[in-house]
Design a protein around this motif. Structure first.
Motif, PDB file in Angstrom:
ATOM      1  N   ARG A 153       0.836  -1.195   0.000  1.00 41.12           N
ATOM      2  CA  ARG A 153       0.000   0.000   0.000  1.00 41.12           C
ATOM      3  C   ARG A 153       0.875   1.251   0.000  1.00 41.12           C
ATOM      4  NH1 ARG A 153      -2.839  -3.681  -0.701  1.00 41.12           N
ATOM      5  NH2 ARG A 153      -4.851  -4.188   0.283  1.00 41.12           N
ATOM      6  N   LYS A 154       0.432   2.260  -0.732  1.00 40.19           N
ATOM      7  CA  LYS A 154       1.099   3.547  -0.708  1.00 40.19           C
ATOM      8  C   LYS A 154       0.379   4.457   0.285  1.00 40.19           C
ATOM      9  CE  LYS A 154       2.825   3.470  -5.464  1.00 40.19           C
ATOM     10  NZ  LYS A 154       2.794   4.154  -6.784  1.00 40.19           N
ATOM     11  N   VAL A 155       1.156   5.215   1.052  1.00 37.58           N
ATOM     12  CA  VAL A 155       0.591   6.136   2.037  1.00 37.58           C
ATOM     13  C   VAL A 155       1.150   7.522   1.742  1.00 37.58           C
ATOM     14  CG1 VAL A 155       0.199   6.605   4.486  1.00 37.58           C
ATOM     15  CG2 VAL A 155       0.572   4.247   3.705  1.00 37.58           C
ATOM     16  N   ASN A 156       0.303   8.513   1.831  1.00 34.73           N
ATOM     17  CA  ASN A 156       0.750   9.883   1.582  1.00 34.73           C
ATOM     18  C   ASN A 156       1.862  10.273   2.555  1.00 34.73           C
ATOM     19  OD1 ASN A 156      -1.191  10.017  -0.354  1.00 34.73           O
ATOM     20  ND2 ASN A 156      -2.620  11.227   0.858  1.00 34.73           N
ATOM     21  N   THR A 157       2.877  10.935   2.020  1.00 36.18           N
ATOM     22  CA  THR A 157       4.013  11.334   2.852  1.00 36.18           C
ATOM     23  C   THR A 157       3.588  12.281   3.959  1.00 36.18           C
ATOM     24  OG1 THR A 157       5.481  11.081   0.941  1.00 36.18           O
ATOM     25  CG2 THR A 157       6.301  12.379   2.803  1.00 36.18           C
ATOM     26  N   ASN A 158       2.714  13.198   3.656  1.00 35.32           N
ATOM     27  CA  ASN A 158       2.278  14.160   4.669  1.00 35.32           C
ATOM     28  C   ASN A 158       1.502  13.469   5.785  1.00 35.32           C
ATOM     29  OD1 ASN A 158       2.456  16.960   5.298  1.00 35.32           O
ATOM     30  ND2 ASN A 158       0.245  17.123   4.976  1.00 35.32           N
ATOM     31  N   GLN A 159       0.738  12.450   5.418  1.00 32.80           N
ATOM     32  CA  GLN A 159       0.020  11.690   6.440  1.00 32.80           C
ATOM     33  C   GLN A 159       0.991  10.965   7.359  1.00 32.80           C
ATOM     34  OE1 GLN A 159      -2.731   9.355   3.975  1.00 32.80           O
ATOM     35  NE2 GLN A 159      -4.409  10.276   5.144  1.00 32.80           N
ATOM     36  N   LYS A 160       2.014  10.355   6.768  1.00 32.90           N
ATOM     37  CA  LYS A 160       2.986   9.631   7.586  1.00 32.90           C
ATOM     38  C   LYS A 160       3.738  10.570   8.517  1.00 32.90           C
ATOM     39  CE  LYS A 160       4.922   7.610   4.016  1.00 32.90           C
ATOM     40  NZ  LYS A 160       5.832   6.755   3.212  1.00 32.90           N
ATOM     41  N   ARG A 161       4.075  11.754   8.030  1.00 32.33           N
ATOM     42  CA  ARG A 161       4.801  12.712   8.871  1.00 32.33           C
ATOM     43  C   ARG A 161       3.942  13.172  10.044  1.00 32.33           C
ATOM     44  NH1 ARG A 161       7.424  16.382   3.951  1.00 32.33           N
ATOM     45  NH2 ARG A 161       9.149  14.959   3.452  1.00 32.33           N
ATOM     46  N   ASN A 162       2.684  13.473   9.790  1.00 36.49           N
ATOM     47  CA  ASN A 162       1.797  13.891  10.877  1.00 36.49           C
ATOM     48  C   ASN A 162       1.516  12.751  11.851  1.00 36.49           C
ATOM     49  OD1 ASN A 162       0.716  16.805  10.527  1.00 36.49           O
ATOM     50  ND2 ASN A 162       0.662  15.964   8.459  1.00 36.49           N
ATOM     51  N   ALA A 163       1.468  11.522  11.342  1.00 39.10           N
ATOM     52  CA  ALA A 163       1.265  10.377  12.231  1.00 39.10           C
ATOM     53  C   ALA A 163       2.462  10.185  13.155  1.00 39.10           C
ATOM     54  CB  ALA A 163       1.017   9.118  11.402  1.00 39.10           C
ATOM     55  N   VAL A 164       3.677  10.357  12.629  1.00 37.45           N
ATOM     56  CA  VAL A 164       4.883  10.247  13.468  1.00 37.45           C
ATOM     57  C   VAL A 164       4.893  11.344  14.527  1.00 37.45           C
ATOM     58  CG1 VAL A 164       7.395  10.438  13.442  1.00 37.45           C
ATOM     59  CG2 VAL A 164       6.243   9.057  11.717  1.00 37.45           C
ATOM     60  N   ALA A 165       4.496  12.561  14.134  1.00 39.98           N
ATOM     61  CA  ALA A 165       4.441  13.660  15.096  1.00 39.98           C
ATOM     62  C   ALA A 165       3.430  13.357  16.200  1.00 39.98           C
ATOM     63  CB  ALA A 165       4.088  14.959  14.383  1.00 39.98           C
ATOM     64  N   SER A 166       2.276  12.780  15.852  1.00 39.10           N
ATOM     65  CA  SER A 166       1.281  12.425  16.862  1.00 39.10           C
ATOM     66  C   SER A 166       1.800  11.336  17.791  1.00 39.10           C
ATOM     67  CB  SER A 166      -0.011  11.959  16.183  1.00 39.10           C
ATOM     68  OG  SER A 166      -0.624  13.018  15.489  1.00 39.10           O
ATOM     69  N   ALA A 167       2.517  10.366  17.228  1.00 45.86           N
ATOM     70  CA  ALA A 167       3.068   9.297  18.060  1.00 45.86           C
ATOM     71  C   ALA A 167       4.104   9.840  19.041  1.00 45.86           C
ATOM     72  CB  ALA A 167       3.679   8.215  17.173  1.00 45.86           C
ATOM     73  N   LEU A 168       4.920  10.808  18.599  1.00 45.65           N
ATOM     74  CA  LEU A 168       5.888  11.419  19.514  1.00 45.65           C
ATOM     75  C   LEU A 168       5.181  12.208  20.615  1.00 45.65           C
ATOM     76  CD1 LEU A 168       8.655  12.684  17.062  1.00 45.65           C
ATOM     77  CD2 LEU A 168       8.861  10.863  18.749  1.00 45.65           C
ATOM     78  N   ALA A 169       4.108  12.926  20.252  1.00 43.08           N
ATOM     79  CA  ALA A 169       3.372  13.687  21.260  1.00 43.08           C
ATOM     80  C   ALA A 169       2.728  12.759  22.290  1.00 43.08           C
ATOM     81  CB  ALA A 169       2.307  14.544  20.585  1.00 43.08           C
ATOM     82  N   ALA A 170       2.233  11.602  21.847  1.00 46.29           N
ATOM     83  CA  ALA A 170       1.623  10.645  22.778  1.00 46.29           C
ATOM     84  C   ALA A 170       2.664  10.038  23.707  1.00 46.29           C
ATOM     85  CB  ALA A 170       0.910   9.542  21.996  1.00 46.29           C
ATOM     86  N   ALA A 171       3.929   9.960  23.248  1.00 45.18           N
ATOM     87  CA  ALA A 171       4.982   9.405  24.096  1.00 45.18           C
ATOM     88  C   ALA A 171       5.287  10.308  25.283  1.00 45.18           C
ATOM     89  CB  ALA A 171       6.250   9.181  23.277  1.00 45.18           C
ATOM     90  N   GLY A 172       4.885  11.569  25.233  1.00 44.68           N
ATOM     91  CA  GLY A 172       5.075  12.471  26.350  1.00 44.68           C
ATOM     92  C   GLY A 172       3.885  12.543  27.284  1.00 44.68           C
ATOM     93  N   CYS A 173       2.854  11.723  27.060  1.00 49.52           N
ATOM     94  CA  CYS A 173       1.642  11.714  27.885  1.00 49.52           C
ATOM     95  C   CYS A 173       1.641  10.442  28.725  1.00 49.52           C
ATOM     96  CB  CYS A 173       0.404  11.787  26.992  1.00 49.52           C
ATOM     97  SG  CYS A 173      -1.141  11.923  27.892  1.00 49.52           S
TER      98      CYS A 173
END
Length: 410
Positions: free
Chosen positions: A112-132
């Motif tokens: 499957r192909k995933v939009n690059t912008n989606q992947k970048r925002n998903a990584v940013a969300s995962a990093l933010a959740a790691a601080g909660c």
């Protein structure tokens, strides 16, 4: 999601604070669980290998349908004679030694192909959740002894695995490592034959920078511990299974590069072309706190309470006494009169039954019975006398029926 201005940097060799670092903006972005789940589901499919069945499997027989007219199904049947196999159905997925239904093909769309912008925002969300901390604990990590989230250490550039393990113990993740080691179980089903014999929980993820090149080799023999370069952050490691909140240990050099990699709300990323963090729609997402605040409550009007006691809907007079009284003013007096009449009838019936079952009532009933029986006997006697008179006339030949009289008249 956290918005503290600074984060403590802990020493790897001792349980003390070695300094501080400013909080990267990526830890304040909105946590998009839906985006992480979507990207993880599609990215996890990209490590699959194509598989299929032999394209002639189930069709390597000499079989042909018998056609119609023989009271059997039109499925192809094994040719020949002299054996039990001859005449048996073949080819179909319901047949013995037949092909499967819809055989797997190698040209299926496996990746499957995933939009690059989606992947970048998903990584940013995962990093933010790691601080909660609640999200990290909800994922199953043991962080009771962890001093702070996000957890930043000055350096983990160790040559020996034992030295790295001692540093991790100093940071308070020993309980999480114990949880990983005790979770090793034999995999259920046939998967244990496919180079994945055991299952293991995920432990902490160490994100390192270029100043800690030795950590990759030192940590590869620690069960459950993963390492990742800050320039190659992977959503599959930041949110295994698509679940947010992995326990992440940052080295100081990697932690300070996050603003350069992901940018801020005012500056674009210097590494990711054209990428800028999505600004949260609300600075404070606690709606209950906002609504109940004095500033909001002072501007709101009082709750409107209806003083209209009557209902606007039409009432059925046959079921509603008030509506019936409005239609017929005499309805209440009529109901009262009916109630009194019912009570009077009930009282009169009770009195009549009492009188009937009394001594005098039974005596009157006996007298009536004697009078009735006397009348019945007299009627019976008169009937017998009349019948005898008719018989005597018939015997003397003087009795003529109505039919005989009609014949004479004719």
């Amino acid at each position: 999601m956290t918005s503290r201005p600074t984060v403590s940097v802990y020493a790897a060799d001792a349980e003390k604070v070695a300094g501080s670092s400013s909080m990267p903006t990526v830890f304040t972005v909105p946590i998009r669980d839906d985006l992480v789940q979507f990207c993880h589901t599609n990215m996890a499919k990209n490590r699959r290998q194509g598989r299929s069945v032999f394209w002639h499997a189930g069709h390597e027989h000499s079989a042909e349908s018998w056609g119609t007219g023989r009271a059997v199904a039109r499925i192809p049947r094994i040719s020949g004679s002299g054996t039990h196999r001859s005449g048996q159905g073949a080819f179909g997925n319901m047949c013995r030694k037949g092909r499967m239904f819809a055989p797997l093909k190698l040209w299926r769309k496996w990746h499957r192909k995933v939009n690059t912008n989606q992947k970048r925002n998903a990584v940013a969300s995962a990093l933010a959740a790691a601080g909660c901390a609640p999200l990290v604990m909800a994922r199953g990590h043991k962080i009771d002894d962890v001093p702070e989230l996000p957890l930043v250490v000055d350096s983990l550039n160790k040559e020996k695995t034992s030295a790295l393990l001692k540093s991790l113990d100093n940071l308070g993740v020993a309980a999480d490592l114990t949880r990983v080691r005790t979770s090793k179980k034999l995999r259920n089903g046939q998967g244990k034959m496919r180079n994945s014999r055991f299952t293991l929980r995920r432990g902490p993820l160490v994100v390192y920078g270029d100043e800690n090149p030795l950590i990759k080799q030192a940590a590869r023999n620690l069960p459950g511990v993963d390492v990742c370069n800050v320039n190659r952050l992977n959503l599959l490691q930041l949110a295994p299974g698509g679940h947010l909140g992995r326990l992440i240990i940052f080295t100081k050099d990697a932690f300070e590069q996050l603003d350069t990699i992901f940018g801020t709300y005012r500056e674009r990323s210097a590494v990711k072309s054209g990428f800028q963090l999505g600004r949260p729609t609300m600075t404070c997402a606690d709606l209950a706190r906002i609504i109940n605040s004095d500033q909001i409550q002072s501007k709101l009007r009082m709750e409107r309470v209806s003083t209209d006691k009557t209902s606007k809907s039409k009432k059925n007079p046959l079921k509603n006494k008030t509506a019936m009284q409005r239609v017929n003013p005499a309805a209440k007096s009529l109901r009262d009169a009916e109630v009194k009449a019912v009570e009077a009838r009930k009282t009169a019936r009770a009195a009549a039954l009492k009188a009937k079952r009394s001594k005098s009532g039974r005596k009157d009933k006996a007298v009536r019975a004697v009078r009735f029986n006397k009348v019945a006997d007299e009627l019976e006697a008169s009937f017998q006398a009349a019948h005898q008179a008719v018989l005597d006339e018939v015997k003397a030949g003087e009795y003529r029926s109505d039919s005989e009289e009609e014949e004479e008249d004719e």
